[in-house]
Scaffold this active site. Structure first.
Site, PDB file in Angstrom:
ATOM      1  N   ASN A 184      -0.905  -9.098   4.861  1.00 59.90           N
ATOM      2  CA  ASN A 184      -0.884  -7.812   5.291  1.00 59.90           C
ATOM      3  C   ASN A 184      -0.050  -6.765   4.138  1.00 59.90           C
ATOM      4  O   ASN A 184      -0.423  -6.978   3.018  1.00 59.90           O
ATOM      5  CB  ASN A 184      -0.141  -7.539   6.637  1.00 59.90           C
ATOM      6  CG  ASN A 184      -0.301  -6.488   7.229  1.00 59.90           C
ATOM      7  OD1 ASN A 184      -1.052  -5.461   6.896  1.00 59.90           O
ATOM      8  ND2 ASN A 184       0.653  -5.807   7.912  1.00 59.90           N
ATOM      9  N   CYS A 241      -5.226   0.856   3.760  1.00 57.81           N
ATOM     10  CA  CYS A 241      -5.172  -0.656   4.125  1.00 57.81           C
ATOM     11  C   CYS A 241      -6.768  -1.168   3.908  1.00 57.81           C
ATOM     12  O   CYS A 241      -7.063  -2.369   3.734  1.00 57.81           O
ATOM     13  CB  CYS A 241      -4.858  -0.784   5.627  1.00 57.81           C
ATOM     14  SG  CYS A 241      -5.620   0.288   6.769  1.00 57.81           S
ATOM     15  N   HIS A 280      -5.865  -0.629  11.942  1.00 53.82           N
ATOM     16  CA  HIS A 280      -5.299  -1.279  10.714  1.00 53.82           C
ATOM     17  C   HIS A 280      -6.471  -2.343   9.989  1.00 53.82           C
ATOM     18  O   HIS A 280      -6.789  -3.075  10.910  1.00 53.82           O
ATOM     19  CB  HIS A 280      -4.004  -1.939  11.183  1.00 53.82           C
ATOM     20  CG  HIS A 280      -3.334  -2.129   9.727  1.00 53.82           C
ATOM     21  ND1 HIS A 280      -3.058  -1.682   8.565  1.00 53.82           N
ATOM     22  CD2 HIS A 280      -2.630  -3.248   9.386  1.00 53.82           C
ATOM     23  CE1 HIS A 280      -2.629  -2.232   7.681  1.00 53.82           C
ATOM     24  NE2 HIS A 280      -2.113  -3.186   8.214  1.00 53.82           N
ATOM     25  N   GLN A 283       0.860  -1.195  -0.065  1.00 52.06           N
ATOM     26  CA  GLN A 283       0.092   0.073   0.039  1.00 52.06           C
ATOM     27  C   GLN A 283       0.809   1.134   0.047  1.00 52.06           C
ATOM     28  O   GLN A 283       0.200   2.298  -0.331  1.00 52.06           O
ATOM     29  CB  GLN A 283      -0.933   0.024   1.040  1.00 52.06           C
ATOM     30  CG  GLN A 283      -0.488   0.196   2.729  1.00 52.06           C
ATOM     31  CD  GLN A 283      -1.227   0.076   3.830  1.00 52.06           C
ATOM     32  OE1 GLN A 283      -1.854  -0.844   4.118  1.00 52.06           O
ATOM     33  NE2 GLN A 283      -1.636   1.356   4.466  1.00 52.06           N
TER      34      GLN A 283
END
Length: 321
Positions: free
Chosen positions: A289, A132, A269, A126
């Protein structure tokens, strides 16, 4: 006389809905169930497992409609209801923990990893954009499209970052994933190949003709219920979740994550939950992630001990295609 008129209206409505083929057939084998007729009329089909799950929902909605209309014709309800193309969707936005648990009984395993089953695209980066939420959203939709079609298509996070602000998102400044899902429900989503990621906010240039993803709705997992979350992972696929990631231990993670200072109410997050497993007597979640240089090739294993570690079950949801 009024009641007879209402009953006549109901009978005519029933005939119109079923059509001339709605009656009995000369051959019992040729008779379609109401569920099958409903699917045909709405151009809907499912694989065997989804079909069973959807039929349970459809039959419950059918019962609710019939109970309501019976009450209307008896003067107890002020309005009528009718079955439509949304008949296999649940009321409200929360999945039933009981049904998730019942559906998961067929999975007698401590290990579910959708990376190995083809549901998960490559790890994406990202960059320095607080997007996110967009990656978490696209990841779950990617998994459901693969489950439905067998095609794994990388979906455009930039499409969400640029175009969903009117739905309550904030580009590179964060968002709740339900708002991103609302955008996709109403607009669809392009692929990464036609709307590439820039790690910044730019003017929206979404083209509906290039949309490759469409969803009907989304469902929340019951808040804080880790078992319901595990059952959803086992039966549905990758799940959109939020975490407390405000710790240096998260940033520099390298092994099964067990942060004692995590706050399940501080969700800072968004990530994609892609499975769970066990190692050395410790159960863990598998999380997708950041870029491949972080953690375990861009993935994390987080402790799964029923404590709602870092709030993983506090805000969890999945798309409905």
């Amino acid at each position: 006389a009024q009641q007879a008129s209402l009953l006549l209206r109901a009978a005519l409505l029933y005939i119109l809905l079923l059509g001339p083929q709605g009656g009995a057939s000369d051959s019992d084998e040729a008779v379609l169930t109401e569920w099958e007729i409903w699917k045909l009329r709405n151009g809907i089909s499912y694989d065997e497992l989804d079909d069973m799950q959807r039929r349970v929902i459809w039959e419950e909605n059918k019962r609710i409609i019939e109970d309501n209309n019976q009450g209307f014709f008896m003067g107890r309800r002020p309005f009528t209801m009718i079955m439509n193309k949304y008949g296999d969707l649940k009321r409200g936005k929360t999945a039933s923990a009981r049904k998730l648990r019942n559906n998961a009984k067929m999975f007698d395993s401590w290990f579910v990893d959708y990376r190995q089953l083809g549901y998960v695209t490559e790890v994406k980066d990202q960059g320095y954009c607080g997007s996110c939420w967009a990656f978490s959203t696209t990841g779950a939709i990617e998994g459901q499209i693969y489950k439905r079609t067998g095609q794994l298509i990388s979906l455009s996070e930039q499409n969400l970052v640029d175009c969903s602000k009117s739905y309550g998102t904030y580009g590179c400044s964060g968002a709740w994933m339900a708002n991103a899902y609302d955008y996709v429900v109403n607009n669809g989503l392009q692929s990464t190949s036609t709307y590439p990621y820039t790690s910044d906010t730019q003017p929206c240039y979404y083209d509906s003709r290039l949309a490759v993803a469409h969803i009907k709705d989304y469902r929340f997992i019951p808040k804080g219920d880790e078992q319901a979350l595990a059952d959803a992972v086992a039966t549905i696929g990758p799940i959109t979740v939020a975490l407390d990631a405000d710790h240096s231990s998260f940033l520099f993670y390298s092994s099964i994550y067990e942060e004692p200072n995590c706050n399940p109410n501080n969700l800072s997050h968004a990530v994609l939950l892609v499975g769970y497993g066990s190692e050395g007597g410790k159960d863990y979640w598998i999380i997708k992630n950041w870029g491949s240089s972080w953690g375990e090739g861009g993935f994390m294993r987080m402790i799964r001990d029923g404590s709602n570690s870092c709030g993983i079950a506090s805000y969890a949801l999945f798309p409905v295609l």
